[in-house]
Design a protein around this motif. Structure first.
Motif, PDB file in Angstrom:
ATOM      1  N   PHE A  50       0.950  -1.174  -0.124  1.00 47.22           N
ATOM      2  CA  PHE A  50       0.058  -0.122  -0.112  1.00 47.22           C
ATOM      3  C   PHE A  50       0.902   1.357  -0.008  1.00 47.22           C
ATOM      4  O   PHE A  50       1.931   1.206   0.495  1.00 47.22           O
ATOM      5  CB  PHE A  50      -0.833   0.035   1.263  1.00 47.22           C
ATOM      6  CG  PHE A  50      -1.709  -1.040   1.518  1.00 47.22           C
ATOM      7  CD1 PHE A  50      -2.646  -1.270   0.652  1.00 47.22           C
ATOM      8  CD2 PHE A  50      -1.453  -1.906   2.670  1.00 47.22           C
ATOM      9  CE1 PHE A  50      -3.567  -2.420   0.791  1.00 47.22           C
ATOM     10  CE2 PHE A  50      -2.286  -2.994   2.768  1.00 47.22           C
ATOM     11  CZ  PHE A  50      -3.428  -3.159   1.999  1.00 47.22           C
ATOM     12  N   GLN A  65      -5.597   6.254  -1.780  1.00 52.59           N
ATOM     13  CA  GLN A  65      -5.104   5.499  -1.087  1.00 52.59           C
ATOM     14  C   GLN A  65      -4.748   4.243  -2.169  1.00 52.59           C
ATOM     15  O   GLN A  65      -5.638   3.801  -3.053  1.00 52.59           O
ATOM     16  CB  GLN A  65      -6.492   4.677  -0.458  1.00 52.59           C
ATOM     17  CG  GLN A  65      -5.883   3.260   0.534  1.00 52.59           C
ATOM     18  CD  GLN A  65      -7.225   2.783   1.111  1.00 52.59           C
ATOM     19  OE1 GLN A  65      -8.042   1.930   0.489  1.00 52.59           O
ATOM     20  NE2 GLN A  65      -7.497   2.962   2.246  1.00 52.59           N
TER      21      GLN A  65
ATOM     22  N   LEU B 243      -9.567   5.300  12.541  1.00 52.62           N
ATOM     23  CA  LEU B 243      -9.953   5.815  11.169  1.00 52.62           C
ATOM     24  C   LEU B 243     -11.128   5.405  10.835  1.00 52.62           C
ATOM     25  O   LEU B 243     -12.031   4.765  11.245  1.00 52.62           O
ATOM     26  CB  LEU B 243      -8.753   4.979  10.289  1.00 52.62           C
ATOM     27  CG  LEU B 243      -7.322   5.174  10.493  1.00 52.62           C
ATOM     28  CD1 LEU B 243      -6.428   4.488   9.591  1.00 52.62           C
ATOM     29  CD2 LEU B 243      -7.031   6.568  10.171  1.00 52.62           C
ATOM     30  N   GLU B 244     -11.506   6.010   9.462  1.00 55.52           N
ATOM     31  CA  GLU B 244     -12.571   5.774   8.753  1.00 55.52           C
ATOM     32  C   GLU B 244     -12.647   4.395   8.323  1.00 55.52           C
ATOM     33  O   GLU B 244     -11.589   3.748   8.157  1.00 55.52           O
ATOM     34  CB  GLU B 244     -12.705   6.717   7.592  1.00 55.52           C
ATOM     35  CG  GLU B 244     -13.083   8.168   7.831  1.00 55.52           C
ATOM     36  CD  GLU B 244     -14.451   8.630   8.641  1.00 55.52           C
ATOM     37  OE1 GLU B 244     -15.303   7.909   8.164  1.00 55.52           O
ATOM     38  OE2 GLU B 244     -14.310   9.336   9.307  1.00 55.52           O
ATOM     39  N   GLU B 246     -13.083   3.027   5.508  1.00 50.79           N
ATOM     40  CA  GLU B 246     -12.186   2.624   4.269  1.00 50.79           C
ATOM     41  C   GLU B 246     -10.957   2.444   4.520  1.00 50.79           C
ATOM     42  O   GLU B 246      -9.967   1.955   3.749  1.00 50.79           O
ATOM     43  CB  GLU B 246     -12.517   3.525   3.270  1.00 50.79           C
ATOM     44  CG  GLU B 246     -13.912   3.673   2.455  1.00 50.79           C
ATOM     45  CD  GLU B 246     -15.007   4.275   3.518  1.00 50.79           C
ATOM     46  OE1 GLU B 246     -14.560   4.735   4.584  1.00 50.79           O
ATOM     47  OE2 GLU B 246     -16.249   4.186   3.137  1.00 50.79           O
ATOM     48  N   GLU B 247     -10.404   3.131   5.541  1.00 54.78           N
ATOM     49  CA  GLU B 247      -8.769   3.125   5.707  1.00 54.78           C
ATOM     50  C   GLU B 247      -8.287   2.025   6.812  1.00 54.78           C
ATOM     51  O   GLU B 247      -7.276   1.806   7.129  1.00 54.78           O
ATOM     52  CB  GLU B 247      -8.362   4.550   5.998  1.00 54.78           C
ATOM     53  CG  GLU B 247      -8.693   5.684   5.027  1.00 54.78           C
ATOM     54  CD  GLU B 247      -8.122   6.825   5.404  1.00 54.78           C
ATOM     55  OE1 GLU B 247      -6.955   6.826   5.095  1.00 54.78           O
ATOM     56  OE2 GLU B 247      -8.818   7.808   5.763  1.00 54.78           O
ATOM     57  N   MET B 250      -6.025  -1.255   5.598  1.00 52.61           N
ATOM     58  CA  MET B 250      -4.916  -0.871   5.048  1.00 52.61           C
ATOM     59  C   MET B 250      -4.068  -0.503   6.446  1.00 52.61           C
ATOM     60  O   MET B 250      -3.070  -0.949   6.474  1.00 52.61           O
ATOM     61  CB  MET B 250      -4.955   0.257   4.210  1.00 52.61           C
ATOM     62  CG  MET B 250      -3.725   0.567   3.318  1.00 52.61           C
ATOM     63  SD  MET B 250      -3.942   1.970   2.163  1.00 52.61           S
ATOM     64  CE  MET B 250      -2.710   3.187   2.600  1.00 52.61           C
TER      65      MET B 250
END
Lengths: 215, 540
Positions: A50, A65, B243-244, B246-247, B250
């Motif tokens: 990532f 992202q 975090l939100e 979506e994050e 990761m």
């Protein structure tokens, strides 16, 4: 302190995926984009790596992202699950390697079937610094991109030429779609994300993700 | 003659590989060899010139590729997968960059500890997919907080992303475990599993009885993985929670990968949350399922049918009355199908069933039925014989080997002698026929269970032996197996074979071929819209 806080604020979050044949320079492209330098002594990607970076496009702060995937054919059974929700897709080929260009259509098909239906796709001819070994002309690739209705740019992850443009170009297209009402950011599952309500709280995120990008 | 390459040196095998290993594999290996060293810990870095070290990594990988592409079993043989170069580099590093020793260590690790299937050609990344099926449950027990922070779906995705990064290269990864920890994990893999190492393939092979399940030698990988999630998961969970949605995924993956290097020297994962035996059982179960799917796809490809049609037919097939738990259809169902579609053929249902059911499972799987439809279609006898060949070439090696010939002979013997209900024979009588020199783990077929037909009667045994001798007489070059060429050349000239096939309704009663008879009225061009499946579904 204040500047750091500002840095972490963003209006939208876009998920990008980088795909393409092994050795095309996907990870180096990502590394150049995030670190602004070429990484020597590289290793290849197993599965996924990532990176993330906030860019400023059209008066908006956009957090990208980026999912950088393994290129070897044998990893497709693994990487297929990473496409989901991607708002942008970079299909990278090596301009000195004809095969990697020929496989473009396969990758394009994967992107169209596995990512969002309205994914913005760009094809990236990497290693454009190696002019003497060029096996795919700019014109040919640009026509191919036009026929398939996708964007096209050539880059050099070594010199940095064109690298930032690639990401900005795709981000701008997605942003335009949002502002034209073609994409409603609030209905997106996870392709783009509206972050305007948030005060930055992922201070570790940036440094963390750039480290994982071991190109 | 069986020639095993074990006596050869790495250098010699690598030299041969230049001619025999597919160009794309060689190109990938050459591309990846220079990209190996960054992942190796300091103690394993080569002291020789970089180009020589790269050449050694290349030779070890290519020699191994040759050794395994030369193996008889296609599909389940290991083939180069990115990440194997890290393992090869680590093996060389542990042996002071001695090429021959490094090669032996590499072969030992991949063949005996990870199992050839770990990097098998098909299905790709079988080891990863197998382990990933059991990991989320184990990891969840090890770190429930991470599961809570991410939710089930994202948690599984995170575990899968970590698994491919860590398990595939055996934790050899840039900036991962501190060196002494990595070495201890490798010692567990290489030495700890010694007593079990005889049989990873045996433990996971189709033929292994459930009670014979042993601890897989690669269990340390799973133990360490779960331990790492247990140790670093809480921090990843709190990072993700900030975090939100979506994050979060990761961030959790990044947090755990970066945390690996911070585990202090001497750190050790605790025992697995569940006893290893049940993990081993899970692995066997998942692996069976994956291999079956993989070999299924491989087999269908060998029939040369359009995949879209195959998928459609498969859905229809799945709607048929099944035997057991979705295993396949039985003789009665086949008869019903034939009855509806072509009543005249229904009389042959039993014999046809015997012919198609080449693994003697008393049920036809989808592949067997598809092959049967094609065999019965109006294609030339030569094509039918080809299909029959592929049907019995269960490992897809392109030749009928001893045990496959035995299978075919046994089927033909049953066709020759319709159930007469003679006396049961003892194991001693069956022995000489049922045993094949290649039986057991080393010859585990890709999915299609390779069970020998248990021959019930003495006369069947005699007939089977006779047929096997006749089939072996077709072996023109005397290598102990029938190539497709030998089969094509020989089979059409054998009146007894055509006679037997006639009994299954495959060829017509005049002794010629069925080309002119509209048994199914399925010309090669018509099989696409063959209504068999639709008709069959109407039965329900």
């Amino acid at each position: 302190m204040a500047s750091e806080k500002e840095k972490d604020q963003y209006d939208y979050l876009f998920k990008f995926i980088i795909i393409g044949d092994a050795g095309a320079g996907k990870s180096c492209l990502l590394h150049q984009f995030i670190e602004n330098r070429y990484k020597k002594g590289s290793s290849h990607t197993i599965g996924v790596e990532f990176g993330s970076k906030i860019i400023h496009v059209g008066g908006r702060n956009i957090k990208l992202q980026i999912w950088d995937t393994a290129g070897q054919e044998r990893y497709r059974s693994v990487t297929r699950s990473y496409y989901r929700g991607a708002a942008g897709a970079l299909i990278v080929y090596d301009i000195t390697n004809r095969d990697s260009y020929n496989h473009l259509v396969n990758w394009l098909q994967d992107a169209r079937t596995l990512a969002r239906a309205d994914t913005s796709i760009i094809t990236v001819g990497n290693k454009c610094d190696m002019k003497d070994k060029r096996a795919v002309t700019f014109l040919e690739a640009s026509r191919c991109a036009q026929e398939n209705d996708i964007l096209f740019l050539e880059t050099s992850a070594l010199t940095g030429e064109g690298v930032e443009d690639v990401f900005i170009k795709v981000a701008r297209v997605i942003l335009n779609k949002i502002e034209d009402g073609l994409i409603d950011p609030n209905t997106m599952v996870s392709g783009t994300h509206t972050g305007s309500q948030r005060i930055g709280s992922d201070s570790g995120g940036e440094a963390m993700s750039s480290k994982t990008c071991s190109c | 003659g069986w020639s095993l390459p074990r006596a050869d040196t790495c250098a010699e095998l690598a030299r041969r590989a230049d001619a025999l290993v597919p160009a794309e594999v060689r190109a990938q290996v050459r591309m990846d060899a220079p990209r190996t060293f960054q992942a190796l810990p300091p103690g394993c870095q080569p002291s020789l010139p970089r180009h020589e070290a790269e050449a050694r990594v290349c030779r070890v990988l290519l020699a191994f590729e040759w050794r395994n592409s030369n193996a008889q079993v296609r599909g389940l043989g290991a083939t180069y997968t990115q990440g194997m170069n890290y393992i090869a580099g680590m093996c060389l590093g542990l042996c002071g960059w001695s090429e021959e020793l490094g090669f032996l260590l590499f072969a030992r690790l991949v063949e005996d500890v990870l199992g050839l299937e770990y990097f098998c050609e098909w299905p790709p990344l079988l080891g990863y997919h197998t382990d990933v099926a059991v990991l989320p449950d184990l990891a969840r027990v090890a770190c429930p907080w991470l599961h809570t922070a991410l939710g089930s779906k994202l948690f599984e995705e995170v575990i899968a992303m970590l698994a491919v990064r860590l398990l595939v290269p055996c934790f050899v990864l840039t900036g991962a475990l501190e060196e002494s920890n990595l070495l201890r994990l490798w010692a567990e893999l290489l030495v700890g599993g010694r007593s079990e190492s005889a049989g990873f393939l045996a433990a996971l092979s189709c033929s292994a009885p459930a009670e014979g399940v042993r601890t897989p030698p690669r269990l340390p990988l799973i133990t360490w993985f779960v331990g790492v999630v247990g140790a670093l998961g809480p921090e990843a969970a709190s990072a993700a929670e900030r975090l939100e949605a979506e994050e979060r995924g990761m961030a959790a993956v990044s947090c755990i990968l970066q945390g690996l290097a911070t585990l202090p020297p001497g750190w050790h994962p605790g025992p697995l949350p569940r006893p290893p035996a049940s993990v081993a059982e899970d692995l066997v179960r998942v692996r069976r399922c994956l291999v079956a799917q993989g070999s299924h796809a491989l087999a269908i490809r060998s029939l040369g049918l359009p995949s879209a049609d195959v998928e459609r037919w498969q859905r229809q097939f799945e709607a048929l009355p099944q035997v057991g738990h979705g295993e396949g259809i039985d003789a009665a169902t086949l008869r019903d199908v034939l009855q509806v579609y072509t009543p005249a053929r229904a009389d042959y249902a039993h014999e046809l069933f015997l012919l198609l059911d080449r693994d003697a499972s008393d049920s036809l799987d989808f592949f067997e039925l598809m092959a049967g439809i094609l065999v019965l279609s109006r294609c030339p006898t030569a094509r039918k014989l080809d299909l029959l060949f592929h049907l019995y070439d269960t490992d897809g090696s392109g030749a009928l080997e001893v045990d496959e010939l035995q299978c075919l002979a046994a089927t033909l013997a049953r066709l020759a002698l319709p159930a007469e209900g003679l006396r049961e024979v003892s194991h001693d009588e069956v022995g000489p026929y049922a045993d094949s020199p290649l039986s057991g783990a080393a010859r585990a077929a890709p999915g299609q269970a390779r069970r020998e037909r248990a021959l019930k009667t003495a006369s069947e045994l005699e007939e089977c032996a006779r047929i096997r001798r006749r089939l072996l007489a077709l072996d023109a070059d005397g290598d102990g197996k029938l190539s497709l060429e030998e089969w094509r050349k020989g089979a059409q000239s054998l009146p007894w074979l055509l006679h037997l096939l006639r009994r299954a309704g495959v060829v017509d009663c005049q002794g010629g071929c069925a080309d002119d008879l509209a048994y199914f009225n399925l010309g090669p061009e018509k099989y696409r819209e063959c209504g068999l499946m639709q008709q069959a579904c109407a039965l329900q």
